[in-house]
Enzyme design. Structure first.
Site, short mmCIF file in Angstrom:
data_model
loop_
_atom_site.label_atom_id
_atom_site.label_comp_id
_atom_site.label_asym_id
_atom_site.label_seq_id
_atom_site.Cartn_x
_atom_site.Cartn_y
_atom_site.Cartn_z
N ASP A 93 0.82 -1.03 0.07
CA ASP A 93 -0.01 -0.17 0.12
C ASP A 93 0.88 1.22 -0.12
O ASP A 93 1.64 1.39 0.87
CB ASP A 93 -0.80 -0.10 1.17
CG ASP A 93 -2.07 0.88 1.19
OD1 ASP A 93 -1.76 1.81 0.65
OD2 ASP A 93 -3.07 0.50 1.42
N SER A 144 -7.16 4.29 -1.61
CA SER A 144 -6.99 2.84 -1.48
C SER A 144 -8.25 2.07 -1.95
O SER A 144 -8.09 0.90 -2.50
CB SER A 144 -6.25 2.45 -0.19
OG SER A 144 -4.84 2.72 -0.27
#
Length: 596
Positions: A93, A144
């Site tokens: 991430d 995200s």
């Protein structure tokens, strides 16, 4: 006669020239007044553009798949037809290119392997690479939730949306739903699992199982009144609905959204920022207990664990369903991990032990997320972020070591980048977390090799509250910070624009691929294409019937010759006739009958 031919030629040339002149002009520029009062050029978009819903992105994904296959066929390469029994997708991430480069050096210096620059990350050696465009439907720089939905479901969507396309509605929990690769896998009888260092209800893992308007609705208390009755919070979706309640492995943080707070949890190092806040349930439900009840009739009892010791004691040869929740919030940064918390590598190895059993024939799909790379960057905690990448690399090595390379497709990528820079002219072997110009004795101001475009580090380094005439006096000299302070995981690197939470970056992210189907990763593509790579290579979901390769694989036949006609793709263009992606008759049929 000759005059007529010449006249026709001239007229044809004029028409062609006029057509070319019209179609090659750039889109018209309009000027708009931004919120800050600055006037800047913007392209006039959206007036005749088709809706970017799931069908639109399904079309885009299949076109890219066809384009890539044609490129392989032109050079007589047939490796793209190899099929993967297992698929592991690693999401770092926030792991943009600058993070990868700096993280590689950090790894080498942390392990004392020479200078650092010559170090390699495990995925550096993967044979296939590509670049993914990460923007959301409504944002140049994504979040995200939208990117994870693109990766797992094949449909780009709005910023903040999970498992729903751009037609989502606050008052309709069914509208715009898209299926994930986990749902596709379960329909094929594959085992499935999710491993993360964040909350299990956080954006990236949630996109594998949830369908919700807003990523922040992790608890029932976060769902706004106008959406109650239409949307169910993310934590409930994990244990109440497929595919979440059918996962074989669920490992991560996030006890609080699941309704089981640990009141005595220890926090030795205090990290700051929005990411450290967490919701609590208002309905008093114990969702892990409900998960256990759901699997009460399993042949082998399910396992629920909350610490490293119990995780490592799980009998992976017998347990079919495992849930491990190790913190109220996210699992602590690896550089300051608390006693009793497992590493990402340990969680990955345990997951693989359950998912890849010798007596299972259908394989598995697993997500492994190094989620705190992103959160370290958000707080300008460069050291913490890079150490997370090092841990992420160890988990990838564990996967490579514990799987069959002829049966397992491994993808490593990021959902998005960050506004972090790797700059200056530091000497070879200089500390990647140190100064870039300390060797330049006459420079009036030393600066760090890693800095941020924005974030809370601005206030930590600001000399005073006013902007002085001499900009070099705007920042406190680095000597103001002791060596101990700068070595702490909570030390913030300088940021040039003040923000309580540093932003993401909008540049393309790298994709690294290894194993059967990995040759489909090449060039630059939309991020949603990754779902179609997994679908085609794994013989699951919307691209399963793209051609005959899955049937050939299933029947144990040899790969179909490149020049053999494919009856499922009537009207397909001649192989190699054009690299321009076009929609074949079979692709159109898939669009009509196999929408996401």
């Amino acid at each position: 006669m000759h005059c007529l031919v010449i006249l026709g030629f001239l007229l044809g040339s004029l028409v062609a020239f006029s057509w070319a002149g019209v179609t090659t002009q750039p889109p018209p520029l309009i000027r708009t007044l931004s919120a800050g009062g600055d006037i800047g050029p913007q392209f006039d978009v959206g007036k005749t553009k088709e809706p970017e819903d799931a069908e639109f992105w399904h079309n885009v994904g299949l076109r890219q798949l066809e384009k890539t296959i044609k490129q392989a066929q032109r050079v007589k390469e047939d490796s793209y037809q190899k099929k993967a029994r297992n698929i592991i997708i690693f999401i770092g991430d926030g792991m943009g290119i600058s993070t990868i480069s700096a993280g590689r050096i950090y790894k080498g210096q942390y392990l004392k392997h020479g200078y650092g620059e010559e170090e390699t990350l495990v995925f550096d050696d993967f044979p296939n690479t590509g670049m993914a465009k990460t923007y959301n439907v409504d944002k140049q720089v994504p979040d995200s939730a939208g990117t994870a939905t693109a990766i797992f479901s094949g449909s780009k969507t709005h910023y903040g949306a999970i498992g729903m396309d751009a037609t989502r509605s606050k008052k309709n929990g069914q509208q715009g739903r898209v299926q994930s690769v986990m749902e596709w896998a379960q329909k094929e009888g594959k085992r499935t699992g999710v491993v993360t260092t964040t909350r299990i209800t956080h954006a990236t893992p949630a996109a594998t199982y949830a369908h919700i308007y807003d990523r922040d609705w992790e608890c029932d208390t976060e769902v706004p009144a106008e959406s109650v009755g239409f949307h169910v919070d993310i934590a409930r979706q994990l244990v109440e609905n497929a595919p979440g309640n059918r996962f074989n492995v669920i490992l991560g943080g996030g006890m609080s959204p699941m309704g089981i707070l640990n009141a005595s949890e220890v926090k030795t190092t205090i990290f700051e920022g929005p990411t450290e806040t967490i919701c609590t349930r208002g309905d008093n439900r114990n969702l892990p207990a409900e998960w256990l009840a759901h699997h009460a009739n399993d042949t082998v009892p399910p396992a629920l664990v909350h610490n490293r010791k119990d995780l490592l004691n799980v009998n992976v040869k017998k347990v079919d369903h495992l849930m491990g929740l190790f913190r109220n919030n996210h699992i602590t940064y690896s550089i300051a991990r608390e006693a009793g918390e497992p590493s990402l590598q340990e969680m990955t190895e345990t997951a693989l032990g359950i998912l890849e059993r010798g007596d299972e024939s259908n394989g598995f799909v697993l997500l492994v997320e190094g989620g705190r790379i992103d959160q370290g960057h958000h707080m300008n905690y460069a050291r913490a972020a890079l150490h997370e990448l090092y841990e992420f690399d160890l988990a990838i090595q564990a996967a490579v070591n514990n799987t069959d390379p002829d049966e397992t497709l491994i993808l490593v990528t990021a959902d998005h980048s960050h506004a972090v820079t790797f700059n200056g002219y530091a000497l070879r072997g200089a500390d990647i977390l140190g100064t870039a110009n300390s060797h330049e004795k006459n420079d009036p101001m030393f600066y760090e090799t890693i800095s941020y475009a924005n974030g809370p580090g601005y206030w930590d380094h600001l000399a005073n509250d006013s902007r002085p005439q001499n900009s070099s006096n705007m920042w406190m000299p680095l000597k103001h910070f002791t060596a101990e302070e700068r070595a702490a995981p909570t030390y913030r690197h300088l940021a040039t624009v003040p923000r309580k939470d540093e932003t993401h970056g909008g540049e393309d992210v790298a994709v690294f691929a290894y194993g059967p189907g990995s040759s489909l990763i090449r060039g630059v593509f939309e991020q949603n294409y990754l779902a179609y790579v997994m679908s085609y290579a794994g013989c699951l979901g919307p691209a399963k019937d793209f051609d005959d390769s899955c049937e050939d694989h299933k029947d144990g036949q040899k790969d179909r010759p490149l020049d053999k006609p494919n009856p499922k793709r009537n009207g397909a263009t001649v192989v190699g006739a054009s690299l321009i992606p076009i929609l074949t008759a079979a692709t159109a049929a898939i669009l009509r009958g196999r929408g996401l």
